[in-house]
Design a protein around this motif. Structure first.
Motif, PDB file in Angstrom:
ATOM      1  N   GLY A  15      31.099  37.809  31.788  1.00 50.64           N
ATOM      2  CA  GLY A  15      32.494  39.405  31.853  1.00 50.64           C
ATOM      3  C   GLY A  15      32.785  40.070  30.970  1.00 50.64           C
ATOM      4  N   LYS A  20      39.743  40.760  30.473  1.00 46.73           N
ATOM      5  CA  LYS A  20      39.839  38.633  29.393  1.00 46.73           C
ATOM      6  C   LYS A  20      39.018  38.723  29.335  1.00 46.73           C
ATOM      7  CE  LYS A  20      41.371  35.175  31.895  1.00 46.73           C
ATOM      8  NZ  LYS A  20      42.091  34.283  33.094  1.00 46.73           N
ATOM      9  N   GLY A  63      23.291  42.245  33.284  1.00 49.19           N
ATOM     10  CA  GLY A  63      23.314  41.514  34.463  1.00 49.19           C
ATOM     11  C   GLY A  63      24.420  41.032  35.287  1.00 49.19           C
ATOM     12  N   ASP A  64      23.331  40.893  35.916  1.00 44.16           N
ATOM     13  CA  ASP A  64      24.392  40.439  37.725  1.00 44.16           C
ATOM     14  C   ASP A  64      24.560  38.407  37.861  1.00 44.16           C
ATOM     15  OD1 ASP A  64      25.130  39.426  40.284  1.00 44.16           O
ATOM     16  OD2 ASP A  64      25.055  41.340  41.087  1.00 44.16           O
ATOM     17  N   TYR A 156      39.014  33.852  47.748  1.00 37.29           N
ATOM     18  CA  TYR A 156      38.743  34.397  47.096  1.00 37.29           C
ATOM     19  C   TYR A 156      39.563  32.543  46.158  1.00 37.29           C
ATOM     20  CZ  TYR A 156      40.431  35.036  42.372  1.00 37.29           C
ATOM     21  OH  TYR A 156      40.603  34.317  40.490  1.00 37.29           O
ATOM     22  N   LYS A 160      37.583  29.903  43.653  1.00 33.67           N
ATOM     23  CA  LYS A 160      38.049  29.307  42.679  1.00 33.67           C
ATOM     24  C   LYS A 160      37.718  27.509  42.770  1.00 33.67           C
ATOM     25  CE  LYS A 160      37.825  32.835  39.963  1.00 33.67           C
ATOM     26  NZ  LYS A 160      37.436  32.990  38.935  1.00 33.67           N
ATOM     27  N   ALA A 188      43.989  29.431  34.536  1.00 34.63           N
ATOM     28  CA  ALA A 188      45.534  29.853  34.529  1.00 34.63           C
ATOM     29  C   ALA A 188      45.660  31.110  35.470  1.00 34.63           C
ATOM     30  CB  ALA A 188      45.424  31.010  32.727  1.00 34.63           C
TER      31      ALA A 188
END
Ligand SMILES: NC(=O)c1ccc[n+]([C@@H]2O[C@H](COP(=O)([O-])OP(=O)(O)OC[C@H]3O[C@@H](n4cnc5c(N)ncnc54)[C@H](O)[C@@H]3O)[C@@H](O)[C@H]2O)c1
Length: 361
Positions: A15, A20, A63-64, A156, A160, A188
């Motif tokens: 990511g 971030k 890349g995935d 979502y 998580k 967070a």
């Protein structure tokens, strides 16, 4: 800073093209780490990854995270000391549009991350970045603690919560012995700062409206959110990684990195303070009657990180606004990478002045 544990170390970030992840890559590189990124390509030309020319400064592979073969191969080639997992579908609204993609990326992506860590003996520390939305939301006024129940009514949040349970299962099943990587998860939320251009987020919406010389329409002006500048959770992730590296498994498990109470402010106050500080922009707040519906009280209790990691937020609310606005209004700045570094340095200086442990040695 951070006892120099990142200096000359290899750090793999999934990511890294995101908001971030790109900031984390910049900070780690500035701490002397050799940074490797793995993620989908950036979405648009204004993304932090693009405007800071990060691709020319770190090692990045498109890349995935759903592609296990490619991810595990990358781990084996890089042989990282540290791994941070930030690749995710991060938006609630998109998760309603595309729940299957959200579950695959956020759940299978987490499994692929920890499998890759498991198969790569070089990794000493691995941290999964989830969200404050991982908790079962009871709409209560108290902050959620790390041992509260996981949950999630939308795809979502559920993804998580599931990502957290996967972390826990990997911890107990595969990473509890001494010679294995030290793993943890970090929660967070409501992170703001320069370089974020995601849809449906209030700060990017404000700067998009500014560019179009339009007035920003606030959907839920009285909703209160625990705003945090992006460097705050990142200093938490780095502190946690340092402790896991130096002191080991007693720091494994889940950690909240939320703000102090005073940065819990309404959307209206945030926008008004951004206008006041920058001297530009305007907003409208059309009357709506379903405020209660969007109330979604969601605070994190950060006692664990404060007491056991000696971590705490550095910025008060107005400093958070200032750092955020400064991160967007870079009109005369030609080298945005260096502007990010100088903001990181200002943040570290403030942390040092406030005697926060990670900044003092
Ligand atoms: N920004 C916030 O306020 C916030 C709040 C809570 C949690 N988080 C979490 O922090 C992490 C980073 O969020 P962000 O705000 O930087 O998001 P972002 O959308 O800016 O970045 C997401 C990153 O994940 C990558 N990615 C997405 N799907 C992928 C896939 N299938 N394979 C490989 N890479 C993929 C993207 O390419 C990008 O690099 C996410 O896990 C998010 O859920 C963010």
């Amino acid at each position: 800073m951070f006892k120099n544990v990142f200096k000359n170390k290899k750090v793999l970030i999934t990511g890294d093209t995101g908001f971030k992840g790109s900031w984390l890559a910049i900070w780690l590189k500035n701490l002397g780490a050799e940074v490797y990124g793995y993620s989908l390509p950036p979405k648009n030309q204004k993304d932090n990854f693009v405007v800071t020319a990060l691709e020319t400064k770190i090692n990045h592979l498109d890349g995935d995270v759903r592609d296990f073969g490619k991810l595990v191969d990358y781990f084996n080639v890089v042989q990282p000391d540290f791994a941070f997992h930030l690749a995710a579908q991060p938006l609630v609204i998109d998760s309603y549009e595309n729940p299957k993609y959200t579950f695959e990326t956020n759940i299978i992506g987490t499994v692929n991350f920890f499998e890759s860590v498991r198969k790569c003996n070089s990794v000493k520390v691995a941290i999964n970045i989830t969200s404050d939305k991982c908790y079962q939301n009871n709409e209560w006024v108290w902050g959620y603690r790390e041992n509260d129940a996981m949950g999630g009514k939308d795809p979502y949040s559920a993804s998580k919560g599931a990502s957290e349970l996967i972390t826990q299962a990997y911890l107990y099943s595969f990473f509890s012995k001494d010679n294995t990587a030290n793993i943890a998860s970090a929660r967070a939320g409501n992170v703001i700062g320069g370089g974020d251009w995601a849809d449906y987020r209030i700060v990017p919406d404000f700067f998009r409206a500014l560019e179009k010389r339009e007035s920003l329409k606030l959907r839920y002006p009285e909703s209160t959110r625990p705003w945090q500048h992006v460097l705050e959770p990142l200093s938490g992730y780095l502190t946690l990684a340092m402790k896991l590296f130096l002191e080991g498994k007693k720091y494994s498990g889940g950690w909240n990195f939320g703000p102090i109470g005073t940065t819990n402010q309404s959307v209206r106050t945030l926008v008004e303070k951004m206008i006041e500080y920058s001297g530009i922009g305007k907003y409208e707040a059309p009357e709506i009657n379903d405020k209660f519906f969007e109330a979604s009280l969601l605070n994190l209790d950060i006692s664990k990180a404060m007491h056991l990691l000696n971590w705490k937020p550095v910025l008060d609310f107005l400093e958070t606004v200032k750092f955020t606005v400064d991160g967007y209004l870079l009109n005369n700045v030609t080298d945005i990478y260096n502007a990010r570094i100088s903001q990181i340095n200002s943040y570290c200086k403030l942390a040092k002045n406030k005697n926060i442990e990670w900044a003092t040695h």
